[in-house]
Every structure is written in C-alpha cells, then in structure tokens.
Design a protein around this motif. Sequence first.
Motif, PDB file in Angstrom:
ATOM      1  N   ALA A 148       0.826  -1.210   0.000  1.00  0.00           N
ATOM      2  CA  ALA A 148       0.000   0.000   0.000  1.00  0.00           C
ATOM      3  C   ALA A 148       0.862   1.264   0.000  1.00  0.00           C
ATOM      4  CB  ALA A 148      -0.927   0.004   1.216  1.00  0.00           C
ATOM      5  N   GLY A 149       0.607   2.101  -0.986  1.00  0.00           N
ATOM      6  CA  GLY A 149       1.293   3.392  -1.054  1.00  0.00           C
ATOM      7  C   GLY A 149       2.736   3.294  -1.516  1.00  0.00           C
ATOM      8  N   LYS A 150       3.134   2.151  -1.995  1.00  0.00           N
ATOM      9  CA  LYS A 150       4.531   1.981  -2.447  1.00  0.00           C
ATOM     10  C   LYS A 150       4.542   1.456  -3.879  1.00  0.00           C
ATOM     11  CE  LYS A 150       6.454   2.819   1.636  1.00  0.00           C
ATOM     12  NZ  LYS A 150       5.270   3.531   2.122  1.00  0.00           N
ATOM     13  N   GLU A 151       5.705   1.556  -4.475  1.00  0.00           N
ATOM     14  CA  GLU A 151       5.880   1.008  -5.814  1.00  0.00           C
ATOM     15  C   GLU A 151       5.884  -0.526  -5.787  1.00  0.00           C
ATOM     16  OE1 GLU A 151       6.738   2.532  -9.145  1.00  0.00           O
ATOM     17  OE2 GLU A 151       5.346   3.801  -8.009  1.00  0.00           O
ATOM     18  N   ASP A 152       6.418  -1.051  -4.692  1.00  0.00           N
ATOM     19  CA  ASP A 152       6.705  -2.481  -4.643  1.00  0.00           C
ATOM     20  C   ASP A 152       5.468  -3.350  -4.589  1.00  0.00           C
ATOM     21  OD1 ASP A 152       9.601  -3.253  -4.482  1.00  0.00           O
ATOM     22  OD2 ASP A 152       9.522  -1.508  -3.141  1.00  0.00           O
ATOM     23  N   LYS A 153       5.672  -4.524  -5.171  1.00  0.00           N
ATOM     24  CA  LYS A 153       4.637  -5.535  -5.060  1.00  0.00           C
ATOM     25  C   LYS A 153       5.203  -6.682  -4.259  1.00  0.00           C
ATOM     26  CE  LYS A 153       2.124  -4.447  -9.206  1.00  0.00           C
ATOM     27  NZ  LYS A 153       2.470  -4.164 -10.613  1.00  0.00           N
ATOM     28  N   LEU A 154       4.347  -7.329  -3.525  1.00  0.00           N
ATOM     29  CA  LEU A 154       4.763  -8.485  -2.745  1.00  0.00           C
ATOM     30  C   LEU A 154       4.198  -9.714  -3.449  1.00  0.00           C
ATOM     31  CD1 LEU A 154       6.200  -9.483  -0.265  1.00  0.00           C
ATOM     32  CD2 LEU A 154       4.215  -8.861   1.102  1.00  0.00           C
ATOM     33  N   ARG A 155       5.119 -10.554  -3.920  1.00  0.00           N
ATOM     34  CA  ARG A 155       4.695 -11.698  -4.710  1.00  0.00           C
ATOM     35  C   ARG A 155       4.574 -12.939  -3.839  1.00  0.00           C
ATOM     36  NH1 ARG A 155       5.469 -13.921 -10.638  1.00  0.00           N
ATOM     37  NH2 ARG A 155       4.267 -12.058 -11.071  1.00  0.00           N
ATOM     38  N   VAL A 156       3.466 -13.644  -3.965  1.00  0.00           N
ATOM     39  CA  VAL A 156       3.284 -14.868  -3.187  1.00  0.00           C
ATOM     40  C   VAL A 156       3.091 -16.047  -4.123  1.00  0.00           C
ATOM     41  CG1 VAL A 156       2.142 -13.602  -1.323  1.00  0.00           C
ATOM     42  CG2 VAL A 156       0.753 -14.724  -3.075  1.00  0.00           C
ATOM     43  N   PHE A 157       3.328 -17.235  -3.587  1.00  0.00           N
ATOM     44  CA  PHE A 157       2.970 -18.448  -4.315  1.00  0.00           C
ATOM     45  C   PHE A 157       1.841 -19.125  -3.550  1.00  0.00           C
ATOM     46  CE2 PHE A 157       3.291 -23.103  -4.815  1.00  0.00           C
ATOM     47  CZ  PHE A 157       3.010 -23.173  -6.174  1.00  0.00           C
ATOM     48  N   THR A 158       0.829 -19.562  -4.293  1.00  0.00           N
ATOM     49  CA  THR A 158      -0.261 -20.283  -3.633  1.00  0.00           C
ATOM     50  C   THR A 158      -0.794 -21.376  -4.538  1.00  0.00           C
ATOM     51  OG1 THR A 158      -2.471 -20.116  -2.672  1.00  0.00           O
ATOM     52  CG2 THR A 158      -1.981 -18.609  -4.470  1.00  0.00           C
ATOM     53  N   THR A 159      -1.225 -22.476  -3.902  1.00  0.00           N
ATOM     54  CA  THR A 159      -1.863 -23.538  -4.683  1.00  0.00           C
ATOM     55  C   THR A 159      -3.378 -23.354  -4.625  1.00  0.00           C
ATOM     56  OG1 THR A 159      -1.882 -24.939  -2.722  1.00  0.00           O
ATOM     57  CG2 THR A 159      -0.086 -25.262  -4.275  1.00  0.00           C
ATOM     58  N   ARG A 160      -3.806 -22.348  -3.839  1.00  0.00           N
ATOM     59  CA  ARG A 160      -5.245 -22.156  -3.684  1.00  0.00           C
ATOM     60  C   ARG A 160      -5.668 -20.730  -4.036  1.00  0.00           C
ATOM     61  NH1 ARG A 160      -8.026 -25.547  -0.381  1.00  0.00           N
ATOM     62  NH2 ARG A 160      -9.787 -24.534  -1.386  1.00  0.00           N
ATOM     63  N   PRO A 161      -5.423 -20.316  -5.287  1.00  0.00           N
ATOM     64  CA  PRO A 161      -5.819 -18.952  -5.659  1.00  0.00           C
ATOM     65  C   PRO A 161      -7.323 -18.741  -5.498  1.00  0.00           C
ATOM     66  CG  PRO A 161      -5.289 -20.253  -7.609  1.00  0.00           C
ATOM     67  CD  PRO A 161      -4.868 -21.062  -6.425  1.00  0.00           C
ATOM     68  N   ASP A 162      -8.076 -19.831  -5.516  1.00  0.00           N
ATOM     69  CA  ASP A 162      -9.534 -19.727  -5.368  1.00  0.00           C
ATOM     70  C   ASP A 162      -9.946 -19.130  -4.025  1.00  0.00           C
ATOM     71  OD1 ASP A 162      -8.308 -22.371  -4.722  1.00  0.00           O
ATOM     72  OD2 ASP A 162     -10.239 -22.679  -3.731  1.00  0.00           O
ATOM     73  N   THR A 163      -9.051 -19.197  -3.056  1.00  0.00           N
ATOM     74  CA  THR A 163      -9.426 -18.710  -1.719  1.00  0.00           C
ATOM     75  C   THR A 163      -8.998 -17.266  -1.491  1.00  0.00           C
ATOM     76  OG1 THR A 163      -7.354 -19.489  -0.748  1.00  0.00           O
ATOM     77  CG2 THR A 163      -9.212 -21.028  -0.719  1.00  0.00           C
ATOM     78  N   ILE A 164      -8.605 -16.571  -2.548  1.00  0.00           N
ATOM     79  CA  ILE A 164      -7.985 -15.252  -2.385  1.00  0.00           C
ATOM     80  C   ILE A 164      -8.903 -14.246  -1.667  1.00  0.00           C
ATOM     81  CG2 ILE A 164      -8.688 -14.416  -4.684  1.00  0.00           C
ATOM     82  CD1 ILE A 164      -5.863 -13.049  -4.789  1.00  0.00           C
ATOM     83  N   PHE A 165     -10.211 -14.387  -1.845  1.00  0.00           N
ATOM     84  CA  PHE A 165     -11.117 -13.454  -1.156  1.00  0.00           C
ATOM     85  C   PHE A 165     -11.082 -13.647   0.363  1.00  0.00           C
ATOM     86  CE2 PHE A 165     -12.775 -13.132  -5.428  1.00  0.00           C
ATOM     87  CZ  PHE A 165     -13.120 -11.788  -5.528  1.00  0.00           C
ATOM     88  N   GLY A 166     -10.551 -14.774   0.759  1.00  0.00           N
ATOM     89  CA  GLY A 166     -10.463 -15.048   2.195  1.00  0.00           C
ATOM     90  C   GLY A 166      -9.105 -14.721   2.781  1.00  0.00           C
ATOM     91  N   SER A 167      -8.244 -14.096   1.960  1.00  0.00           N
ATOM     92  CA  SER A 167      -6.909 -13.773   2.461  1.00  0.00           C
ATOM     93  C   SER A 167      -6.973 -12.485   3.267  1.00  0.00           C
ATOM     94  CB  SER A 167      -5.923 -13.638   1.309  1.00  0.00           C
ATOM     95  OG  SER A 167      -4.663 -13.271   1.812  1.00  0.00           O
ATOM     96  N   THR A 168      -6.833 -12.617   4.585  1.00  0.00           N
ATOM     97  CA  THR A 168      -7.039 -11.466   5.471  1.00  0.00           C
ATOM     98  C   THR A 168      -5.736 -10.880   5.988  1.00  0.00           C
ATOM     99  OG1 THR A 168      -7.327 -13.058   7.246  1.00  0.00           O
ATOM    100  CG2 THR A 168      -9.327 -12.176   6.231  1.00  0.00           C
ATOM    101  N   TYR A 169      -4.632 -11.548   5.684  1.00  0.00           N
ATOM    102  CA  TYR A 169      -3.330 -10.982   6.048  1.00  0.00           C
ATOM    103  C   TYR A 169      -2.258 -11.690   5.224  1.00  0.00           C
ATOM    104  CZ  TYR A 169      -2.644 -15.164   8.999  1.00  0.00           C
ATOM    105  OH  TYR A 169      -2.512 -16.444   9.442  1.00  0.00           O
ATOM    106  N   MET A 170      -1.040 -11.183   5.305  1.00  0.00           N
ATOM    107  CA  MET A 170       0.057 -11.822   4.586  1.00  0.00           C
ATOM    108  C   MET A 170       1.162 -12.160   5.577  1.00  0.00           C
ATOM    109  SD  MET A 170       0.342  -9.562   1.148  1.00  0.00           S
ATOM    110  CE  MET A 170       1.094 -10.846   0.172  1.00  0.00           C
ATOM    111  N   VAL A 171       1.972 -13.131   5.199  1.00  0.00           N
ATOM    112  CA  VAL A 171       3.121 -13.468   6.041  1.00  0.00           C
ATOM    113  C   VAL A 171       4.349 -13.578   5.151  1.00  0.00           C
ATOM    114  CG1 VAL A 171       4.066 -15.057   7.760  1.00  0.00           C
ATOM    115  CG2 VAL A 171       1.583 -14.863   7.495  1.00  0.00           C
TER     116      VAL A 171
END
Length: 803
Positions: free
Chosen positions: A236-259
């Motif tokens: 948020a508010g930065k140029e950078d993107k944080l890239r993740v790998f997931t086998t469950r992209p279908d659950t993305i609406f349920g992603s409430t935080y990142m680690v």
Amino acid sequence: MREYRPNEIEKKWQEIWEEKELYKAEIDHSKPKFYALVEFPYPSAQGLHVGHPRPYTAMDIVARKKRYEGYNVLFPMGWDAFGLPTENFAIKNKIHPAIVTERNVNRFREQLKSIGFSFDWSREINTTDPKYMKWTQWLFLQFFKHGLAYKQEMPINWCTSCKVGLANEEVVNNACERCGGEVVQKVKNQWMLRITKYADRLIDDLEMVDFIDRVKTQQKNWIGRSEGMEIDFQVAGKEDKLRVFTTRPDTIFGSTYMVIAAEHPLIDKYKDEISNYHEISQYREELAKKSELERTDLSKEKTGIEIKGLRAINPATGKEIPIWVSDYVLMSYGTGAIMAVPGHDDRDWEFANKFGLPIVEVIKGGDVTKEAYTDTEEGILVNSDFLDGLTVKEAQEKIAGWLEERGLGERKVNYKLRDWVFSRQRYWGEPIPLVHCDDCGWVPVPEEELPVLLPDVENYEPTDTGESPLAKIEEWVNTTCPKCGKPAKRETDTMPNWAGSSWYFLRYCDPHNDEEFASKEALEYWMNVDWYNGGMEHTTLHLLYSRFWHKFLYDIGLVPTPEPYQKRTSHGMILGDNNEKMSKSRGNVVNPDDIVRDYGADTLRTYEMFIGDFEKSAPWSENGVKGCRRFLERVWRLQEIVVDGDEYTKELESSIHKTIKKVSEDFDTLKFNTGIAALMSLANEFYDHGSITKKDLETFLILLNPVAPHITEEIWQEVGLGGYLHESTWPGYDEAKTKDQVIELPVQVNGKLRATIQVDVEAEQDDVREMALGDENVKKYIEGKNIVKEIYVKGKIYNIVVK
RNA sequence: GCGGGAGUGGCGGAACUGGCAGACGCGCUAGACUUAGGAUCUAGUGUCUUUGACGUGGGGGUUCAAGUCCUCUCUCCCGCACCA
C-alpha cells in the motif's frame, strides 16, 4: 552314495563354469536379450556381510532362469569404489586409497565368487579405474557444455564430521546421511547440476516404467511438484509488489493478512518506515540463532510479529491487509511470502487464531470458527464476489484467468527439488575436469587429456576451511588454460560418490571401450536394464540421479532410451538374530564366508531366499540355515530313490506340473520363499512315494538349480542325466495337469466345517448334495432342522444353512 | 500432521477374484536307530474346560461364508515434514 560335501563340489562347478565362460554375455541378435542388474557394492574394508547376497541371489535366480528360457542374459558386477570410508581408512593407516581399494575389491570378488553368482566377470568395472573415470569426467563435461553444470555461491549443507558439502538428498533429519554427523549451513562456491530442469520428466516418465509403487511415490514426493499461481499484492502506497505463491488462488477473497519469511528483503528495504523495526530485527536474530531443526519443529507454536507501517492490498477484494513476519514461512520455498487464508489452511488458521486475525469463510462446508476447512472436492465458493457458487476447481480456473488478464499473477509450478550440489571437498573422488582462466573463465580439460588423475599427495586429510585437499598441491593446481595457454588453475573439488554410479549400467554394455563411454551398438542392444533391484535407501539418491543423467544423455542423443530401468524392485534388510540392524558395534554381524565354509554356498543361497518375504526385512537365524542345509541333504539323498524312466511317475505327475507352475511364477515375482517351499513339498512327496524316475528328478533339479546351482549340477552328473544341467531348458507345464480331477470338497453346516467329501471338480449340485447330506456327521447337524438354503461353489465349498 | 506399508501359532512366515486359517521351515514332544547324538528316520505339535467350543491387534457391521469387504479404533515400521 557319497556324502554331500558342498565345499568340494561348489569349487569344482565354479571352476567349470568359469572355464566354459558360461556367463559371458555377447551381443547376439538371434536371441532376445535380458539385462538383469543389481546395485554394485561399495567395497568396504569389512568385506561382505550376509545382507549383500540377498539381492544378488535373487537376481542370480532371475538371470539363471532367463538363460534356461532362451534369453541372452547380461548380469554384470562391479565396484562403486570412490568414497569416504576408504579415504578415512587411508588417512588413518597412511596407505594410498587406491591400494586400499584394490585390496577391498579383491576380497569382495573372492567372496562373491565363492557364492557362485553367475556374473559376467569379464565386464567387471571399477569407478576408480582411470579408464572408467575418464568417461565419468567426459560425461560431466557434456553437462557443462550444455549449460547444465554451473558454479554458484550459495549456502550448502556441510557435514561437520566428514568435512564435506552434501547434496540435499544426502541430508536426513538435518544429519549426514552417511555418518549421522551434524550438518550446518555453509556458504560456498559450488558446482551444481541442473536436475530441476528435469523435475517434470522425472515425475511424468515414471508412467513409462514398472517400479514398485513405494519407489514412485517417494520420488514424486521428493521432487514435490505443486501447481498453483504466483500473485502480486501491491504494498500500500509503495511502488513495490509483494509476490506470493499459492496452490489455492480460489481462496484469495479469504486472504485477510500476509506473512513473509524473516529473511525477506522487503523488511530491509523499508526498515526506515517500519515503526517496530527494532522488535522485528530482534525476532530475526532469535530465529537465526535457532537450528533448522528447532525452526521447523512442527509441534511448537508458531511465532510472529506484525510489520507496523507496511500494509498490502488484496488484489481481489481491494482491501488493505496487514503483513506479518513469522517462522512458519520459509525463504527457501516459493517466494518467501504467502497470502494467508486462515479459513482454509491449517497453519494460517492456527496463526490467525493465536493472534486474533480475522477468519473469513470463502468455501462452504466446514465451520471455520473451529478449524480450517481444507476440502477441495466438495466445497462451494461463498463471500467471493464473482466466484460465488463455483466449485473449487472452477474457481481456480476463473480466478487464474481474472488475475492473468489484469497482470496480477501467473500460473506457476513449484518444486521441492533443488539443483544437485555436485562439489565435494575430499580427495578420493573424480577431479572435476575444469580449469579456471582469468581471461576465459571455466574451460573444460580437452578430451584427449582425460582423465584428469588425482595427484599423489602426502596428506589426504580434509580441511576445516572447506577446501579440497587437492588445493594444497600447487604443482597440480597450477596449469595452463587449454584455450589461451595462459597460466590457469584447476578446479580442486572432486565429484560426489554418486557420479560414477550415475551411468555404470551403461558402461557394463561395453566396458572396455576406449573410444566412447559405450558404443551405440552395445547400448542399442542391451539397454534398457530390464530388471534392476536395489535398496530403498537409494530411491532419492542414486536412482533419481541416474535417471536424471540418463535423461540428459538421451536428450543429447547419446543413449537410445528415455529411461534407464524398465523395472525396479527392492529387497528388505537382513537383521541380526536379535532383530536389530547388523552392525559391528552391536556385534551381530554374520559373515557369509563362515556360512559358506560351514554349510556351503547353496545352503546360504537357499536360506537367504527362504528367510521370508524378499521385500521385507528379516532376522538371521542359524537354525533356519540348518533347516535349509537339511533340505539340501534330503535333495542329495534323492539319488537313493531314483529309478530309470523318462516319464513322470504317474502318481507324482500332477504335483510336478503344479510345482513347475508355482516355482516359475514365484521366481518371476520375487516370491522366492514360497517357491522354495513348493520344492520342499515336492521333495517330501517324492519320499512319501518311495521312488522317482530320472525324469522326475531332472525336472526337480532344474527348478531348484537357480537357487542352488552347485548341488543340482552335481546330482545331475552323479545320476547321469546326460550332458550338463546348465545346458537344459526350463521345464514347461500342462495347465490341465495342474488341476486335480477329484477334489476334497469341504461341506459346511451354517458356515462350520462338518465334513469333506471326495467329488469330481465338475460335479453338479445334485450329485454333491446327495453325498453331502448323506454324510453321517452332516446328518447329525441337520437332524430335526429345516434346510433354509444350500450354497454350492464348484470346486470350493458346499454350505448348508439350517434353522 | 500428511502419504505408504504392516499387525496371523513359541519363532520366520503361507493363504488366488471372500470359500477347509496356519502351507513350508525352525523350535518343541515322543519313539526308532545308536557307545553317543547338536546326525538320520517315524509320529505329533494353534488354544481351551476336547462328542465340542474358540481362534488372524481391538470394537461394530455386511454375507450362507470374512485374515480378506465396510466402519470406528489401537500399535509398529518406512517416507515426507510449517512446501503455502
């Protein structure tokens, strides 16, 4: 009749076979070929123990049987002779490892010969032989020339006891696979082989081969393919993107935080904007102090800290979510960052629950307030905007397209498999045939200068600095660049002991070739290995490595087949008589020499095959050995009851046909124990009958011959069955004669056995019924009761149900 | 935790698509032959309260019939192990 003296007759027959070059394999297009392979041993100073002959005998049985069936059999043996124990022994006793190796090899060869294996000794190879090494080095250079060998600075596994770098495959529970010593991470410049390039094919091509399932699954797990997506989360508010790998992209609406992992570079980049940076760097230090084992201990509670001052935007919901750092995300897998979906991932759920992070249900079916719901089969999407109502599978497809269209993510396959660390910092291995020139970089040693031999040194001792002992030999290290002629330095690391074994099965096809590693003709005739038996411990080491080498060689047109081994089986261990693993320290090691001396090689072979299920481990028992010797004595004494006759004894004929069938099938399917049991039964029947014809004996001897080759040849000659047994062909059987015409049919009343009656196999129910109901004992049990039902299964059972 | 395999006499282990549980071997018991037996041969050997009953780690189930199929559960071995 003479006494049975195995020591005399075994030596006699071994000499005859050797003199006649019976097991020497030559290319012969008039016959089908069969390539039987056992893993070649490491010639240790201790010599053989009784575990070695188990797989050798098994494949010897297969090889001998195949010869009788008309196959042109290649059954070779050699020595995987580079390795640390020899080097350590050499250091301790101040003897050159080459001399130690020669001594050990001679001992091993003598021991193996005393057991009477039908190896083609003319094809014996030794990985430390310069003539062999030359081609190991040459093959390595092919990897180099095709960009599959590269040098890289990276943290590697370092065995503190062996003082050597290890491949991932050689680390077991954070300890050295070989010595059990502590393994630490050490940053080193290493030669690597790009096995990851073959990850997919190493999995997919398992379809083409006949390996036992355990092996296939283990290899698949090791390679660890997982299909999913890499998705960018905007910081948020930065140029950078944080890239993740997931086998469950279908659950993305349920992603409430990142680690993110503690080592993630994002933390350093924004250290000035992270308000609790001090706290976080303390956390990182604590983690760094912990060993890998502690960090990955599953039973402990997850720890973590929220990164204050940095937030990310969930690309699906558009909402800002917090970023945490935790020990449960590893920098070494995926991107070192995850989108946490606590509703549908156990680890995320545990973490969210501990730290009070929001848990959103996006797949219906469970109760996410109690535990994560991870079922992907049944679930239907909810709370997911345009994914609502879809199945998990459909949602995965749809979200992938959606993200891809917007440039927010891409489909990605991840593997657990890492490239193969190929450098070793020890003396007793193949030198890596490369020269480093300041101007030209890494330059291969020209083919005509191969092999690069090991220099003679005073000291083979490994160093604590992580440098090879070769680095100290200046006159060897300093050379000229093959390309430009300027002064240059040799690579001083050597290859791992897995190098020579990665292609030895190819060399067996043409072991004396000085022009090529093996001729095309020989490879085309003999490859693939039709049946390869070896230890389970090599599944993710040698077996994986050699498949990789072979595939590479196939790609560059040097071998004719994409897979090296058509069939792979595995034997169980032989344990000490106390049911523990045989080892010197436990004092339960049995030396096959003693068994051969006291009971004979045939007894040893018979016992090792009779001991139990070939694929399972089994404890050694001296009494069991005696039992097998007794059996062979009984076989020997069959001479006393043999009478002339070139037909099977009428009363024995059916049993003989059954035994041929049983033994033939059992020897083809590794069920040696029951095969031998069938032969024991037949011998018992022979004695019960009192006399057997020469024909009966002849068939019996051929069937037993692959297991006990010496005694059977001797009896053959003694009884005068004509020629040699080894000139025979495998007996056939008549299926019709394996089936009894009259059988003992069990008769049950209410499922309990009450009688057996003799009936024709094909008898009709009415006839059987009459006999069954007429039986006195059966009568007793049905008297005064109503027969409710009668079941007759031809040839199996007659069951009467009464009430 | 996940994946795979396995639990059967005193012991190693057999048992095909459900159809006589314990093949074969060891050990053990008795007898024979023997100066002797750690040789050999013969007979026996799952358990028990033995006209019978009970028995394949344990509980439930399906079936005329279960070691074998279903279900729950216990134990052991092997592999992977916070793999997103």
